[in-house]
Design an enzyme around this catalytic site. Structure first.
Site, short mmCIF file in Angstrom:
data_model
loop_
_atom_site.label_atom_id
_atom_site.label_comp_id
_atom_site.label_asym_id
_atom_site.label_seq_id
_atom_site.Cartn_x
_atom_site.Cartn_y
_atom_site.Cartn_z
N HIS A 101 13.49 1.94 -13.28
CA HIS A 101 13.92 3.08 -14.24
C HIS A 101 15.31 3.20 -13.91
O HIS A 101 15.89 3.33 -12.77
CB HIS A 101 13.09 4.31 -14.41
N ASP A 103 17.19 7.00 -14.58
CA ASP A 103 16.88 8.27 -14.96
C ASP A 103 17.10 9.09 -16.26
O ASP A 103 18.26 8.94 -16.86
CB ASP A 103 17.47 9.52 -13.68
N ARG A 272 16.46 16.08 -4.75
CA ARG A 272 17.40 15.40 -5.79
C ARG A 272 18.30 16.43 -6.68
O ARG A 272 17.75 17.04 -7.06
CB ARG A 272 16.48 14.45 -6.66
C1 SIN Z 1 13.80 8.93 -8.41
O1 SIN Z 1 13.44 8.05 -8.90
O2 SIN Z 1 14.59 9.81 -8.80
C2 SIN Z 1 13.20 8.77 -6.85
C3 SIN Z 1 13.56 7.64 -6.00
C4 SIN Z 1 12.92 7.92 -4.79
O3 SIN Z 1 12.30 8.89 -4.33
O4 SIN Z 1 13.44 7.02 -3.89
#
Ligand code: SIN
Length: 281
Positions: A101, A103, A272
């Protein structure tokens, strides 16, 4: 660590560049920020190692590249709406990022990027893979490029959030799934032009894209399936192995990504921050 001798090492032929000699927790001068941005634009994802970063410094670093994006489906879940803790505990049966995906593409102006910081990293497994969507577009035939030009795809968060998605069960990072949750839908060009590099790239993904504008989901599915699979072809991908203190900063316009599920009996905890983007054109 001082920001004296910046070095860039390419990770693969498909993309990714590791930047060393930068302590992202410090005040960065405009030259270094410009170099990081240029590297991100050219190589799609930049990585840093051995960084000591609290939430405030991670947000300050992100702000050098734009406003912080508040994720509508995680709002009110954690203490700080500007942060999503991407957590996987032993025994989880589902986790954030488990499909290919980009985001938050249901949003009218999807994030331009995300900065993910490794806090608790398993001794093996849990890598993140990325797929370069410039390369995916370039590899299409002229006939397919013509077919896609002018086509718009509908993106929705119906498959990943809300009560109907059923994703919170077995997952440590929860999203909003109360009765007040509402679907967000936006249509974006299937082939998007990068606002900084001017290059064309494919912009559809498995978590959010539900069909083409003006067509039913059934009519859309065969072409959509082809584009999804094509976009993840091995030769467009590269892979990052995490250590504690690693950072991955991806361009959410030119890449898709997937978090791998092979963490065995170990915990994986990342922080994140997303950065606001523009309306795809
Ligand atoms: C995400 O899809 O934002 C997380 C990616 C990850 O945890 O490596």
């Amino acid at each position: 660590m001082r920001n004296t001798h910046v070095e860039i090492r390419l990770l693969s032929g498909a993309g990714g560049a590791e930047i060393s000699g930068v302590d992202v927790a410090r005040e960065l001068d405009d030259d270094i920020v410009g170099k990081i941005r240029a590297t991100l634009n050219e190589h799609c994802v930049v990585f840093f190692r051995d960084q000591e970063l609290d939430a405030a410094r991670q947000k300050a670093f992100a702000r050098r590249f734009g406003e912080i994006f508040i994720h509508p489906n995680y709002k009110g879940i954690g203490d700080d709406p500007e942060i999503v803790m991407v957590r996987r505990e032993p025994g989880d049966t589902s986790y954030v990022g488990e499909d290919w995906h980009a985001d938050t593409t249901m949003w009218p102006e999807p994030p331009m990027g995300a900065i993910l910081y490794g806090i608790d990293v398993p001794p093996y497994g849990g890598d993140t893979m990325f797929a370069n969507q410039y390369l995916a577009y370039d590899a299409l035939s002229e006939g397919m490029k013509n077919l896609l030009s002018g086509l718009r795809a509908v993106h929705s968060d119906i498959m990943v959030a809300g009560p109907q998605a059923g994703k919170n069960k077995g997952r440590s990072t929860k999203h909003r799934d109360g009765a007040d949750w509402r679907e967000t839908r936006s249509a974006h060009p299937v082939v998007r032009t990068h606002p900084e590099t001017g290059r064309k790239m494919l912009f559809v993904n498995a978590s959010y894209t539900v069909g083409f504008e003006g067509m039913t989901e059934t009519e859309s599915r065969p072409l959509l399936n082809f584009l999804m699979e094509h976009g993840n072809r091995p030769e467009f991908t590269f892979r990052f192995h995490w250590q504690r203190g690693s950072i991955a900063f991806w361009d959410n316009r030119s890449t898709k990504h997937i978090a791998l599920g092979d963490t065995g009996p170990f915990r994986r905890l990342m922080r994140r921050v997303q950065i606001c983007g523009d309306q795809p054109a």
